[in-house]
Design an enzyme around this catalytic site. Structure first.
Site, mmCIF file in Angstrom:
data_model
loop_
_atom_site.group_PDB
_atom_site.id
_atom_site.type_symbol
_atom_site.label_atom_id
_atom_site.label_comp_id
_atom_site.label_asym_id
_atom_site.label_seq_id
_atom_site.Cartn_x
_atom_site.Cartn_y
_atom_site.Cartn_z
ATOM 1 N N GLU A 1 -42.950 -2.291 22.970
ATOM 2 C CA GLU A 1 -42.644 -3.199 21.860
ATOM 3 C C GLU A 1 -42.164 -2.368 20.681
ATOM 4 O O GLU A 1 -42.738 -1.319 20.383
ATOM 5 C CB GLU A 1 -43.903 -3.996 21.478
ATOM 6 C CG GLU A 1 -43.822 -4.766 20.193
ATOM 7 C CD GLU A 1 -42.714 -5.796 20.197
ATOM 8 O OE1 GLU A 1 -41.922 -5.795 19.243
ATOM 9 O OE2 GLU A 1 -42.641 -6.607 21.155
ATOM 10 N N TYR B 1 -40.891 -6.005 25.844
ATOM 11 C CA TYR B 1 -41.068 -6.912 24.701
ATOM 12 C C TYR B 1 -42.490 -7.475 24.711
ATOM 13 O O TYR B 1 -42.721 -8.672 24.697
ATOM 14 C CB TYR B 1 -40.038 -8.051 24.720
ATOM 15 C CG TYR B 1 -38.611 -7.582 24.849
ATOM 16 C CD1 TYR B 1 -37.915 -7.138 23.731
ATOM 17 C CD2 TYR B 1 -37.962 -7.554 26.077
ATOM 18 C CE1 TYR B 1 -36.606 -6.687 23.837
ATOM 19 C CE2 TYR B 1 -36.658 -7.105 26.197
ATOM 20 C CZ TYR B 1 -35.981 -6.673 25.076
ATOM 21 O OH TYR B 1 -34.685 -6.215 25.190
ATOM 22 N N GLN C 1 -47.599 -16.790 20.044
ATOM 23 C CA GLN C 1 -46.918 -18.023 20.431
ATOM 24 C C GLN C 1 -47.437 -19.212 19.623
ATOM 25 O O GLN C 1 -48.645 -19.392 19.473
ATOM 26 C CB GLN C 1 -47.117 -18.283 21.923
ATOM 27 C CG GLN C 1 -46.412 -17.274 22.825
ATOM 28 C CD GLN C 1 -44.922 -17.544 22.983
ATOM 29 O OE1 GLN C 1 -44.356 -18.391 22.318
ATOM 30 N NE2 GLN C 1 -44.278 -16.823 23.889
ATOM 31 N N CYS D 1 -36.180 -17.760 26.324
ATOM 32 C CA CYS D 1 -36.221 -18.825 25.318
ATOM 33 C C CYS D 1 -34.817 -19.293 24.968
ATOM 34 O O CYS D 1 -34.637 -20.061 24.025
ATOM 35 C CB CYS D 1 -36.968 -18.359 24.062
ATOM 36 S SG CYS D 1 -36.189 -16.958 23.232
ATOM 37 N N ASP E 1 -39.619 -10.693 28.380
ATOM 38 C CA ASP E 1 -39.696 -11.899 27.549
ATOM 39 C C ASP E 1 -38.962 -11.569 26.252
ATOM 40 O O ASP E 1 -39.571 -11.369 25.207
ATOM 41 C CB ASP E 1 -41.158 -12.263 27.280
ATOM 42 C CG ASP E 1 -41.313 -13.590 26.549
ATOM 43 O OD1 ASP E 1 -40.295 -14.264 26.310
ATOM 44 O OD2 ASP E 1 -42.449 -13.943 26.201
#
Length: 464
Positions: A343, A322, A293, A418, A391
Site C-alpha cells: 500500500e 492495494y 469501506q 469499483c 483491489d
C-alpha cells in the site's frame, strides 16, 4: 482541387431554452437520463429509461447538451415513488428515482456493456443487493458554507459548488447524519464562521463523521482552513453531551487551495485518536484519514465471496495489492500460509500493522510502496504467490503491474473492481498475458442508490 482533411462544421440540433419531447433510452454513469435528437445526446436529471418527457434545454455544448424535465408524457414502471428530490438533484443518490430491482439490473448491464465494448465474452451474474439499500454509509464528509448569513451543511448541486442545505443524506447512517447536524448547530451557536473559497477567509471547511457499524463508536472531525479551531474545548463538551456514542473528536487542518477534503495534520481535541469497528470477526482501527469501506455490510459479502472464488488453501502464498488498512489481507490470513500486502499510503500501512497485532495475526507482511513498483520488485526477487488479489482505485491497474503478476505466474488472479470500464480494459491485457476468466463476473451493490458497482472477476493462469 478540394483541400484534404477539410473540417465541415456540424450544426447542433438543439438550442438553449428550446422545448422538445423525447424518449429516455439510457442512463449515464452520473445517473442522468439520455435523450437523443438526430443522434445528439441530451443528458437529463431525474429521467429514466422507458419514459417520454417534455424537456427544456439548459446548456448546449459541442457534442452534447443538458436538459430538465418539464412534464412526463409517459412514466416508466421502474420509477420509484416518494423519493427525496434533493438526493437526486445534488447527486447524493442519483439512482434513487429507480426501483431497487431496476438499479441492480442496470449495474449488471453496465458491466456487460463494458466487456462488450472491448470484445471480451463473459457471463455477468445478477447483482447481489442489500435487504435495506438506504441508510448504509458509515462515513460523511459534508461541506460547510455561509448562506444568507447562516452556517449551513449539505451537498453541492451537480456540477457546481452551490450548496444545497439538507439534514438527511438518504444513504447515510442516521447516527452519522445526526452527528453532522449536532456539530453544525454547535458551530452556529458559537458563531464560528464557514470558510469562503473565493475570499480565502473563514474557518470551517467540512464536518466529517464516521461510525463503526458494529461497534457503534463515533468520530467527529472538524476540518478548518485555520491552524486553530475556536472554542475547541467548548465544542468538545457540547458534543459529548449531545452524542452519547462519541469516542473521538478531532481537529483537522487543510489550509491548501485544493479539492482534497482532509489535510494531513490532526489534533485530537477529546477522546481517542481513532475508533474501532469489526469486519469478518476481525477488529480494525480507523483513524480520521483511514480508508475503510463505507458499507461494511456488503464488504463482508464481497471479501467472503472473493476468498471463496480464489479457492484458498492452507499452503498458499498470497499477495494483496492495494492493501489499505489490511481489510482483505487480515480477513483471509487464517486461510493461507503467508500473505504479503502493499500500500502506498504510509498511515494506512501503520494502521494495517496495528490491526495485525491487535488481531494476533503473524503470517502477514506489509510494505509501504507504490503497488506496481513493488509487484515488479517482488517478481524480480522471485516471489511466486499462488494467488494475487488486486483491489485498485477507479483508475484500475497499470500495464506494469499486470506484467509483474504475469511474471510471478500465480495460479489465480482475483480482481476486485469499483469501475467496470477499467476492469474491462485491464481484462484485455490480463487475458493476453496467459490468463482466462474463470466463471462469471459477480457484481455486488456496495453503493446502493448510486451508479457505482463493485465486482469480482477471477482469472486463472492457462497452464503451459
Amino acid at each position: 482541387m478540394a483541400k484534404a482533411n477539410r473540417v465541415y462544421k456540424t450544426e447542433v440540433p438543439v438550442k438553449k431554452n428550446q422545448e422538445i419531447q423525447g424518449e429516455v433510452i439510457d442512463i449515464t454513469y452520473q445517473g442522468m437520463g439520455v435523450v437523443k435528437i438526430d443522434n445528439f445526446p441530451i443528458f437529463v436529471v431525474d429521467a429514466i429509461p422507458g419514459e417520454v418527457v417534455n424537456l427544456s434545454i439548459t446548456k448546449v455544448l459541442k457534442n452534447y447538451a443538458f436538459g430538465r424535465v418539464l412534464t412526463r408524457v409517459q412514466e416508466s414502471p421502474n420509477r420509484a415513488e416518494d423519493v427525496d428530490k434533493v438526493a437526486i438533484t445534488t447527486g447524493i443518490a442519483p439512482l434513487a428515482n429507480l426501483k431497487y430491482e431496476a438499479q441492480l439490473t442496470f449495474k449488471q448491464h453496465q458491466i456487460e456493456q463494458m466487456f462488450k465494448k472491448v470484445n471480451v465474452e463473459v457471463d455477468v451474474k445478477p447483482t447481489l443487493g442489500m435487504e435495506n439499500p438506504t441508510k448504509y454509509r458509515n462515513k460523511a464528509q459534508v461541506p460547510v458554507q455561509l448562506i444568507n448569513g447562516r452556517l449551513e451543511t449539505g451537498f453541492y448541486r451537480r456540477g457546481s459548488h452551490k450548496l444545497v442545505p439538507t439534514d438527511d443524506f438518504y444513504i447515510q447512517d442516521p447516527k452519522v447524519d445526526e452527528a453532522v447536524v449536532v456539530t453544525r448547530d454547535i458551530l452556529r451557536d458559537l458563531g464560528i464562521s464557514a470558510y469562503d473559497e473565493e475570499t480565502n477567509k473563514g474557518v470551517v471547511r467540512h464536518i466529517m463523521a464516521r461510525r463503526g457499524y458494529y461497534s457503534h463508536e463515533l468520530m467527529v472531525v472538524i476540518v478548518t482552513n485555520t491552524k486553530k479551531l475556536p472554542d475547541a474545548t467548548e465544542i468538545a463538551t457540547r458534543l459529548q453531551a449531545k452524542l452519547p456514542e462519541l469516542k473521538s473528536f478531532i481537529h483537522n487542518i487543510n489550509n491548501h487551495d485544493t479539492n482534497v477534503i482532509m489535510g494531513q495534520w490532526n489534533e485530537t481535541i477529546w477522546g481517542a485518536n481513532e475508533i474501532h469497528d469489526q469486519l469478518m470477526d476481525k477488529d480494525f482501527v480507523i483513524g480520521p484519514n483511514s480508508f475503510y469501506q463505507v458499507n461494511p455490510q456488503t464488504t463482508a459479502t464481497l471479501y467472503t465471496l472473493a476468498a471463496e472464488k480464489a479457492g484458498l488453501k492452507k499452503t498458499d502464498i498470497v499477495v494483496d495489492a492495494y492493501s489499505g488498512i489490511g481489510t482483505i489481507t487480515l480477513s483471509i490470513a487464517d486461510k493461507v500460509k503467508k500473505i504479503y500486502g502493499v500500500e502506498v499510503v504510509e498511515t494506512a500501512v501503520e494502521d494495517a500493522e496495528k490491526n495485525a497485532k491487535n488481531n494476533h495475526i503473524e503470517n502477514v507482511s506489509f510494505v509501504t510502496a507504490d503497488a506496481p513498483e513493488q509487484m515488479v520488485k517482488w517478481a524480480e526477487d522471485g516471489l511466486k504467490p499462488n494467488v494475487v488479489f488486486v483491489d485498485p482505485p477507479r483508475k484500475g491497474l497499470t500495464a506494469e503491474l499486470i506484467f509483474a503478476v504475469s511474471a510471478m505466474k500465480p495460479e489465480t488472479f482475483v480482481y476486485i473492481s469499483c469501475n467496470p470500464a477499467t476492469l474491462a480494459r485491464d481484462a484485455v491485457q490480463i487475458l493476453a498475458e496467459g490468463f482466462k476468466i474463470d466463471g462469471a463476473v459477480q457484481p455486488i451493490d456496495q453503493f446502493p442508490q448510486t451508479t457505482h458497482v463493485e465486482s469480482i472477476t477471477v482469472f486463472k493462469r492457462v497452464t503451459d
